[in-house]
Write an enzyme that holds these catalytic residues in place. Structure first.
Site, PDB file in Angstrom:
ATOM      1  N   SER A 618      44.259  34.285  13.362  1.00 55.23           N
ATOM      2  CA  SER A 618      44.480  34.750  12.084  1.00 55.23           C
ATOM      3  C   SER A 618      45.578  35.727  11.851  1.00 55.23           C
ATOM      4  CB  SER A 618      42.974  35.572  11.646  1.00 55.23           C
ATOM      5  OG  SER A 618      42.884  35.870  10.274  1.00 55.23           O
ATOM      6  N   ASP A 694      38.740  25.278   6.872  1.00 55.67           N
ATOM      7  CA  ASP A 694      38.802  26.843   6.720  1.00 55.67           C
ATOM      8  C   ASP A 694      39.014  27.213   5.237  1.00 55.67           C
ATOM      9  OD1 ASP A 694      39.664  29.406   6.946  1.00 55.67           O
ATOM     10  OD2 ASP A 694      41.100  29.185   8.791  1.00 55.67           O
ATOM     11  N   HIS A 726      37.160  29.274   9.751  1.00 56.74           N
ATOM     12  CA  HIS A 726      38.245  30.288  10.155  1.00 56.74           C
ATOM     13  C   HIS A 726      37.587  30.487  11.561  1.00 56.74           C
ATOM     14  CE1 HIS A 726      41.513  32.863   9.506  1.00 56.74           C
ATOM     15  NE2 HIS A 726      40.655  33.913   9.979  1.00 56.74           N
TER      16      HIS A 726
END
Length: 754
Positions: A618, A694, A726
């Site tokens: 991320s 995602d 995600h």
């Protein structure tokens, strides 16, 4: 270390969990007689059931067996999938959440329906309240226990428990107009930690609820690519600089059967928080630039709205969930007025304030208030940024003194602690007392009246253990001792257990950066070891802490790697000066801090400077790319970037604009903060990883980088996960992900340098 003691990816993610069966969602019953929690099954650590702990007897018992109320593991709706992803509980099976109502009623959503659990002498009784094909979620029991409310098909409903009568409270949703009611829009869930869109008044007369109009929000087609099919999701995703949802706040008067529109927010403002206090409705709004929080108040018909006070910051404001209404008519809040989050008492009518805590350290949140002793309990980092503890401080004013304040404002300088850690404070400073013992980190849930709390402690050598405590820190009883004895799942690996060492290095502006370094078992200082730099580096996250560390670190150290972390400037729990460095220039100061950490590593005699890798997920994936791209050639032997933002113009408004402004007013900053501005530096071995469904950091962040690298004939490796969002979920896929990362690292780091 023998092979028998070495962790494998299969065992790392198998059941029972190596960290033990740690409870989650620990809550007190309204009367304080019970503590409830979700407990994972030993044989299936992702499946949770609802358990209770009887405070008087100390006995634990199963309240709700998840396999009974949801035997088939019903397919989740798109809204529920998204909500669980936002709450970071996408991997949870069985019971994912629950809510207390009265002292003997609990609401449990499961299988797309709502279940009411009533606690009786003969045992709990479960009643299914909804029987529809629709997916009901965000269920709540009204404050006096007469109704259960929930969201269905984008509208707010309530069921009267005595009669079973169901009533739609809000207007019907209009999907064709992107109009819904009682829900939290995308950025509220993902970035504001606001997961609901409706709020009961304590007397049950009113329900405040949102009207969310997303018609102006761009549709970003998202290809939900699974193994055997492709679904196109028309996702309303407000990217930086683009229109937000319009959110209006309504109040339904259930007694008079009328609904009033209170306020309209957006697209250039945000509705952040809603609270009922002292018979008034309070709601916090944030301007688009996120430099001001307005505390708005309205008291009833004609619902006139005014703002008794605001909080302003030159760079950006941080939200909190602290809002405690006191019997004296005041409100306890936390602000960052002096650069560190501290507790303030504020007059609800005119906003006059008195600062309660002081110093160059951060309050995390207010845990509770004892109205009898006037003690405020809070968690924070007064002693060290590495450990979160429970503290207490006296409010310091009697009811008569509070009432006498009137328009008089106490001076902000009434108490100044310029030397935190000094033995003596200014005599006017309220004394702050640490309740929890040092040596690790704590999370706390306090009961009503702040007479007791449930505390969870962990350290690098102790996985999370949970107990019930008196307010003074005296342990009453274990809820989950989780002792590392011979029967613990982690026991076979204890002899090879490694713990991090902590240290500091100065940043370029002389602010202190904390790091952790974790060495392999049987560490030999005469040898040179390869290093994995685990990076996150983004706002509102802290990775260097004196707590139970991710067990992936054990896997890497068992394989012969050193694991290194550094919390760069911009990360959490260090105050605004530490955070504000990244304003309008992400991917710059953070990278320079990480490279200082690498310089320190290379100066250690036990580090092989030619075998250092960096990896992150991320924001950490973004940092892995940016650091590798801006580092001197040869700094890293390899880089792994998962679910990475590559261009901030592709990310959402609330998060991105808080730190970067908009692409229109900070074009130079957006360019410099993009991976593409530094792509010429990505010359070493690179592994890109992304979930193909995602909905947070959308897949096109990675596909655009892929295309640019291919256009430059720059080789890289790719692992994409069909159907995953995600986070990569499921035991088999987590094993696959770890094996993929390890194989890449072994190819590029494990062989000794020539």
């Amino acid at each position: 270390m023998t092979d028998a003691l070495r962790l494998t990816p299969e065992r790392l993610y198998a059941s029972p969990s190596l960290s033990g069966t740690a409870p989650r969602a620990v809550r007190f019953s309204p009367d304080g007689r019970r503590v409830t929690f979700l407990k994972p099954r030993a044989e299936e650590s992702a499946r949770y059931d609802l358990w209770q702990f009887d405070v008087e007897s100390g006995a634990q018992s199963l309240l709700v067996d998840s396999s009974v109320i949801d035997p088939a593991d019903a397919e989740l709706s798109e809204e529920e999938k998204a909500l669980r992803e936002r709450k970071r509980i996408a991997n949870v099976r069985g019971i994912a959440d629950y809510a207390w109502g009265t002292a003997d009623t609990i609401i449990v959503p499961a299988g797309g329906d709502i279940h009411l659990v009533t606690l009786k002498k003969g045992g709990p009784e479960t009643r299914r309240l909804t029987h529809t094909d629709a997916f009901e979620y965000d269920a709540k029991v009204s404050p006096r226990g007469t109704h259960v409310s929930f969201i269905r098909d984008g509208a707010l409903y309530a069921i009267e428990l005595a009669t079973g009568t169901e009533t739609r409270i809000s207007p019907e949703a209009q999907p064709e107009k992107a109009l819904s009611y009682g829900v939290a829009e995308f950025v509220a869930q993902e970035e504001m930690d606001r997961y609901t869109g409706y709020w009961w008044s304590p007397d049950e007369r009113y329900i405040a609820f949102t009207e969310v109009d997303e018609s102006g929000v761009d549709i970003i087609p998202r290809f939900d690519i699974a193994a055997d099919q492709v679904t196109v999701i028309e996702q309303r995703y407000p990217r930086a600089g683009r229109p937000n949802a319009k959110v209006a706040l309504h109040v339904a008067d259930l007694k008079e059967e009328r609904t009033s529109r209170i306020s309209s927010v957006g697209p250039d403002d945000y509705l952040a928080r809603v609270n009922w206090a002292h018979g008034s409705l309070w709601f916090q709004t944030v301007n688009r630039a996120q430099t001001e929080i307005r505390y708005n108040r309205t008291d009833g018909l004609p619902w006139r709205v005014w703002a008794p006070f605001t909080e302003e910051q030159g760079r950006w404001v941080n939200l909190s969930n602290d809002f405690i209404a006191l019997p004296d008519g005041g409100i306890l809040l936390t602000h960052e007025r002096d650069g560190y989050r501290h507790i303030y008492w504020r007059d609800a009518s005119n906003g006059e304030m008195r600062q309660v805590t002081f110093g160059h350290w951060v309050v995390s949140d207010i845990a509770g208030f004892d109205p009898e002793t006037r003690e405020i309990y809070f968690t924070g980092f007064k002693d060290t940024p590495l450990e979160k503890h429970l503290y207490a401080v006296h409010l310091g004013l009697s009811d008569q003194q509070v009432a006498s304040l009137g328009a008089r404002r106490l001076p902000d300088s009434a108490c100044i602690d310029v030397n935190p850690g000094a033995a003596r404070l200014h005599k006017e400073c309220p004394e702050v007392r640490r309740i929890t013992p040092e040596g690790g980190s704590w999370s706390v849930s306090m009961g009503a009246g702040a007479k007791s709390y449930v505390g969870t402690f962990s350290s690098p050598d102790q996985p999370p253990q949970t107990a019930l405590y008196k307010a003074d820190g005296t342990r009453i009883a274990w809820i989950n001792e989780n002792a590392l004895n011979e029967g613990h799942p982690y026991a076979p690996y204890l002899t090879a257990h490694t713990a991090p060492e902590f240290g500091t290095i100065p940043a370029e502006d002389n602010q202190t950066l904390y790091y952790s370094i974790q060495k392999p078992p049987g560490f030999d200082p005469a040898k040179k070891y390869p290093v994995i730099v685990e990076v996150y580096g983004g706002p509102h996250v802290q990775r260097v802490a004196n707590d139970w560390r991710p067990l992936g670190d054990q896997f890497f150290t068992h394989a012969g790697y050193i694991v290194f972390r550094l919390d760069n400037r911009g990360t959490w729990n260090r105050g605004k000066r530490f955070e504000d460095v990244i304003h309008r220039q992400t991917g710059g100061p953070e990278v320079r801090d990480q490279l200082r950490g690498v310089e320190w590593l290379k100066a250690q005699p036990f580090v092989d400077g030619e075998r250092i890798a960096i990896q992150g997920w991320s924001y950490g994936g973004y940092m892995a790319l940016m650091t590798a791209a801006q580092a001197p050639e040869g700094t890293f032997a390899a880089a792994i970037a998962g679910a990475s933002v590559t261009d901030w113009s592709l990310y959402d408004t609330f998060y991105t604009e808080r730190y970067m402004g908009t692409p229109e007013n900070n074009a130079e900053g957006y360019h410099a903060s993009s991976v593409f501005a530094h792509i010429d530096g990505l010359k070493g071995p690179l592994l890109l990883i992304h979930g193909m469904a995602d909905d947070n950091v959308t897949f096109d962040n990675t596909t655009r980088l892929m295309a640019e690298l291919q256009a430059r004939s720059q080789p890289f490796e790719l692992m994409a996960y069909p159907g995953q969002r995600h986070g990569i979920q499921g035991e088999a896929l987590q094993v696959h992900l770890m094996r993929t990362r390890m194989a890449f690292l072994e190819r590029h780091l494990k062989a000794p340098a020539p």
